[in-house]
Design a protein around this motif. Structure first.
Motif, PDB file in Angstrom:
ATOM      1  N   UNK A  33      79.201  -4.277 -45.978  1.00 44.32           N
ATOM      2  CA  UNK A  33      80.200  -5.329 -46.158  1.00 44.32           C
ATOM      3  C   UNK A  33      81.452  -5.088 -45.321  1.00 44.32           C
ATOM      4  N   UNK A  34      81.718  -3.833 -44.972  1.00 40.65           N
ATOM      5  CA  UNK A  34      82.906  -3.508 -44.198  1.00 40.65           C
ATOM      6  C   UNK A  34      82.740  -3.940 -42.750  1.00 40.65           C
ATOM      7  N   UNK A  35      83.849  -4.199 -42.104  1.00 40.20           N
ATOM      8  CA  UNK A  35      83.831  -4.478 -40.670  1.00 40.20           C
ATOM      9  C   UNK A  35      83.607  -3.153 -39.937  1.00 40.20           C
ATOM     10  N   UNK A  36      82.826  -3.183 -38.873  1.00 44.45           N
ATOM     11  CA  UNK A  36      82.570  -1.979 -38.087  1.00 44.45           C
ATOM     12  C   UNK A  36      83.192  -2.160 -36.707  1.00 44.45           C
ATOM     13  N   UNK A  37      84.018  -1.187 -36.332  1.00 45.95           N
ATOM     14  CA  UNK A  37      84.747  -1.212 -35.065  1.00 45.95           C
ATOM     15  C   UNK A  37      84.289  -0.053 -34.193  1.00 45.95           C
ATOM     16  N   UNK A  38      84.044  -0.333 -32.914  1.00 49.04           N
ATOM     17  CA  UNK A  38      83.804   0.714 -31.923  1.00 49.04           C
ATOM     18  C   UNK A  38      85.051   0.811 -31.060  1.00 49.04           C
ATOM     19  N   UNK A  39      85.627   2.006 -31.009  1.00 46.04           N
ATOM     20  CA  UNK A  39      86.840   2.252 -30.229  1.00 46.04           C
ATOM     21  C   UNK A  39      86.438   2.983 -28.950  1.00 46.04           C
ATOM     22  N   UNK A  40      86.814   2.430 -27.810  1.00 48.10           N
ATOM     23  CA  UNK A  40      86.452   3.032 -26.532  1.00 48.10           C
ATOM     24  C   UNK A  40      87.681   3.130 -25.633  1.00 48.10           C
ATOM     25  N   UNK A  41      87.634   4.066 -24.714  1.00 50.09           N
ATOM     26  CA  UNK A  41      88.654   4.141 -23.669  1.00 50.09           C
ATOM     27  C   UNK A  41      88.370   3.044 -22.648  1.00 50.09           C
ATOM     28  N   UNK A  42      89.422   2.454 -22.091  1.00 50.73           N
ATOM     29  CA  UNK A  42      89.248   1.398 -21.086  1.00 50.73           C
ATOM     30  C   UNK A  42      88.378   1.842 -19.920  1.00 50.73           C
ATOM     31  N   UNK A  54      90.738 -13.670 -39.855  1.00 49.03           N
ATOM     32  CA  UNK A  54      91.212 -14.350 -41.070  1.00 49.03           C
ATOM     33  C   UNK A  54      91.046 -13.483 -42.323  1.00 49.03           C
ATOM     34  N   UNK A  55      90.573 -12.260 -42.160  1.00 45.47           N
ATOM     35  CA  UNK A  55      90.342 -11.375 -43.315  1.00 45.47           C
ATOM     36  C   UNK A  55      91.644 -10.712 -43.766  1.00 45.47           C
ATOM     37  N   UNK A  56      91.579 -10.138 -44.956  1.00 50.26           N
ATOM     38  CA  UNK A  56      92.726  -9.424 -45.525  1.00 50.26           C
ATOM     39  C   UNK A  56      93.031  -8.123 -44.780  1.00 50.26           C
TER      40      UNK A  56
END
Length: 174
Positions: free
Chosen positions: A99-108, A144-146
């Motif tokens: 249910x959680x949002x999943x984020x991938x963080x990358x260097x430019x 639009x999420x909390x």
């Protein structure tokens, strides 16, 4: 034909193999050498396999933003640039639902990581030299999420390590 897939770690030996990939493997260790705390708190650890042989890992890691997990992924240098990351992500998101949002963080400047993340996600935010890809939802739902404003604050601020975060929660100071 080569088969690329992910498998959730199911033994302490496989868990240790994920840690070894993070800290010792060429093409990965320069990113994760100081992030063993992320290994410790991962809610999901997977090996990336090529015909039964491990070639990398995927971890899903909670951050200080409730409702958001971060995706850590690494593939051994000799297997990079062959599309294996994209195949691993495809298999991972076919198997892993949350249910959680999943984020991938990358260097430019990490072209291969950005290519893989862009294949399955949408660029949700950029700050300094970091890209943040939303991997498991559409951008409109996320915005639009909390949790979206907290996510933006996180991206703009200093990021404590998991150990610093845990210490602050329990106020141990050690």
């Amino acid at each position: 034909m080569e088969k690329i897939y992910v498998r959730n770690t199911c033994s302490s030996m496989e868990d240790l193999l994920v840690r070894k990939y993070m800290l010792e493997k060429e093409g990965i260790k320069h990113i994760f050498w100081d992030k063993d705390d992320r290994y410790e708190v991962a809610v999901c650890r997977c090996l990336i396999l090529k015909d039964e042989e491990p070639i990398g890992f995927i971890n899903i890691v909670p951050e200080r933003i409730r409702g958001v997990y971060f995706l850590d992924m690494g593939i051994e240098k000799t297997f990079q640039g062959q599309g294996y990351g994209k195949l691993a992500l495809k298999d991972f998101f076919r198997k892993f639902k949350c249910d959680e949002f999943i984020i991938a963080e990358t260097k430019n400047d990490n072209v291969l990581a950005n290519s893989s993340a862009n294949k399955f996600g949408v660029l949700a935010y950029q700050e300094n030299d970091q890209n943040y890809y939303l991997m498991n939802s559409d951008l409109q739902t996320f915005e639009s999420s909390d949790v979206y404003e907290n996510f933006i604050d996180y991206c703009k601020g200093d990021k404590p390590t998991q150990k610093e975060l845990i210490r602050s929660i329990f106020n141990t100071g050690k």
